[in-house]
Design a protein around this motif. Sequence first.
Motif, short mmCIF file in Angstrom:
data_model
loop_
_atom_site.label_atom_id
_atom_site.label_comp_id
_atom_site.label_asym_id
_atom_site.label_seq_id
_atom_site.Cartn_x
_atom_site.Cartn_y
_atom_site.Cartn_z
N VAL A 1 17.46 7.42 -4.01
CA VAL A 1 17.60 7.84 -2.76
C VAL A 1 16.55 9.16 -2.56
CG1 VAL A 1 19.17 9.41 -1.54
CG2 VAL A 1 19.96 7.64 -2.99
N ARG A 2 16.16 9.19 -1.45
CA ARG A 2 15.21 10.42 -1.01
C ARG A 2 15.77 11.20 0.06
NH1 ARG A 2 9.11 9.17 -0.79
NH2 ARG A 2 9.10 9.83 -3.07
N THR A 3 15.72 12.38 -0.18
CA THR A 3 15.99 13.34 1.37
C THR A 3 14.83 13.70 1.88
OG1 THR A 3 17.94 13.91 0.17
CG2 THR A 3 17.19 15.16 1.88
N VAL A 4 14.57 13.38 2.96
CA VAL A 4 13.54 13.87 3.75
C VAL A 4 13.94 15.21 4.62
CG1 VAL A 4 11.64 13.23 5.36
CG2 VAL A 4 12.43 11.61 3.53
N ALA A 5 13.00 16.13 4.64
CA ALA A 5 13.13 17.23 5.62
C ALA A 5 12.88 17.01 6.81
CB ALA A 5 12.53 18.66 4.71
N GLN A 6 12.88 16.06 7.41
CA GLN A 6 12.36 15.60 8.96
C GLN A 6 12.78 16.69 9.83
OE1 GLN A 6 10.85 12.49 9.64
NE2 GLN A 6 10.28 13.62 11.59
N GLU A 7 13.75 17.43 9.81
CA GLU A 7 14.12 18.31 10.78
C GLU A 7 13.02 19.69 10.83
OE1 GLU A 7 16.33 19.78 7.10
OE2 GLU A 7 15.64 17.80 7.87
N HIS A 8 12.37 19.86 9.66
CA HIS A 8 11.41 20.95 9.60
C HIS A 8 10.19 20.42 10.10
CE1 HIS A 8 14.35 23.35 8.15
NE2 HIS A 8 14.59 22.46 7.24
N SER A 9 9.72 18.87 10.18
CA SER A 9 8.42 18.44 10.44
C SER A 9 8.35 18.20 11.98
CB SER A 9 8.29 17.15 9.57
OG SER A 9 7.19 16.58 9.94
N HIS A 10 6.87 18.42 12.41
CA HIS A 10 6.69 17.92 13.84
C HIS A 10 5.99 16.53 13.62
CE1 HIS A 10 6.99 21.78 15.50
NE2 HIS A 10 6.37 22.57 14.40
N VAL A 11 6.18 15.90 12.68
CA VAL A 11 5.62 14.39 12.29
C VAL A 11 6.75 13.58 12.53
CG1 VAL A 11 4.58 12.76 10.88
CG2 VAL A 11 3.83 15.08 10.70
N PRO A 12 7.14 12.77 13.87
CA PRO A 12 8.14 12.19 14.19
C PRO A 12 8.41 11.12 12.99
CG PRO A 12 6.62 11.78 15.86
CD PRO A 12 5.92 12.80 14.72
N TYR A 13 7.52 10.48 12.45
CA TYR A 13 7.74 9.31 11.60
C TYR A 13 7.61 9.81 10.19
CZ TYR A 13 2.59 9.69 11.69
OH TYR A 13 1.31 10.41 11.70
N LEU A 14 7.89 11.07 9.83
CA LEU A 14 7.77 11.51 8.33
C LEU A 14 8.64 10.55 7.44
CD1 LEU A 14 6.56 13.58 6.51
CD2 LEU A 14 8.54 15.00 7.12
N TRP A 15 9.97 10.34 8.33
CA TRP A 15 10.82 9.32 7.23
C TRP A 15 10.36 8.06 7.00
CZ3 TRP A 15 12.55 4.89 8.91
CH2 TRP A 15 12.30 4.79 10.35
N GLN A 16 9.38 7.50 7.61
CA GLN A 16 8.77 6.35 7.33
C GLN A 16 7.91 6.27 6.20
OE1 GLN A 16 7.35 5.58 11.44
NE2 GLN A 16 8.70 3.54 11.50
N ILE A 17 7.37 7.69 5.88
CA ILE A 17 6.32 7.39 4.51
C ILE A 17 7.04 6.97 3.33
CG2 ILE A 17 4.88 8.92 3.18
CD1 ILE A 17 4.53 10.63 5.95
N ALA A 18 8.37 7.22 3.25
CA ALA A 18 9.26 6.72 2.12
C ALA A 18 9.48 5.32 2.04
CB ALA A 18 10.51 7.41 2.02
N LYS A 19 8.90 4.59 3.31
CA LYS A 19 9.27 3.29 3.25
C LYS A 19 10.66 2.90 2.83
CE LYS A 19 4.46 2.05 2.85
NZ LYS A 19 3.26 1.70 1.92
N PRO A 20 11.79 3.27 3.51
CA PRO A 20 13.14 3.12 3.28
C PRO A 20 13.40 1.82 3.56
CG PRO A 20 13.06 4.55 5.10
CD PRO A 20 11.68 4.47 4.80
N ASP A 21 14.43 1.07 2.70
CA ASP A 21 15.27 -0.06 3.04
C ASP A 21 16.43 0.28 4.10
OD1 ASP A 21 13.71 -1.78 1.62
OD2 ASP A 21 14.65 -1.02 -0.28
N VAL A 22 17.03 1.35 3.76
CA VAL A 22 18.20 2.11 4.53
C VAL A 22 17.82 3.41 5.08
CG1 VAL A 22 20.58 2.36 4.50
CG2 VAL A 22 19.67 0.59 3.25
N LEU A 23 17.98 3.70 6.31
CA LEU A 23 17.91 5.18 6.78
C LEU A 23 19.22 5.33 7.13
CD1 LEU A 23 16.17 7.59 7.68
CD2 LEU A 23 15.80 6.48 9.69
#
Length: 176
Positions: free
Chosen positions: A84-106
């Motif tokens: 599991v990885r937690t991504v602080a997407q809510e603090h980023s201006h990069v809308p696809y930041l969560w995709q950098i982790a290449k998750p199988d499940v979001l």
Amino acid sequence: MGDNLLHDSGDSDLNFVPPSPPSNTDYRHARWSRPARLQRPHAPAHAPRQVEQAADPRHITVVGVCSAGKSTLSKTLRERGYKVRTVAQEHSHVPYLWQIAKPDVLIYLDASLATIRRRRNPRWHRPLLDEEHRRLSHAREHANLYIHTDGLSPKDVASRALTFLNNTKQVMSDED
């Protein structure tokens, strides 16, 4: 001179002298072993790790607004053997930041303003939450699982996530 360092056996390790005990100013003190009375007891080698199920090969990413329970859910899933990885997407201006982790499940966790104020800060403002929702909109559109955590205990949130993961694991194995 190099020949003088070797003993008759030809082994230069015979000349090795162990280092002196470190002083308070020596950086090596962190590597020096503690006296036996100060060492913490280790778990027996035969003690099994406390993992309730076999490790799941899927990579899971958890995103969501502040105080929605991302860290708590991630910790629970890790304890169960998930990657599991937690991504602080809510603090980023990069809308696809969560995709950098290449998750199988979001997994997307959400919470209302009242819940965030109760969990985090009574002065949390609506514009902050609106901005976090805006920053998370791309992740929400692509989420495999959405959980609104208002009124749910951490155990309830984890139960919903684990049920989803177990059900999708079955689907994946049925397709193979």
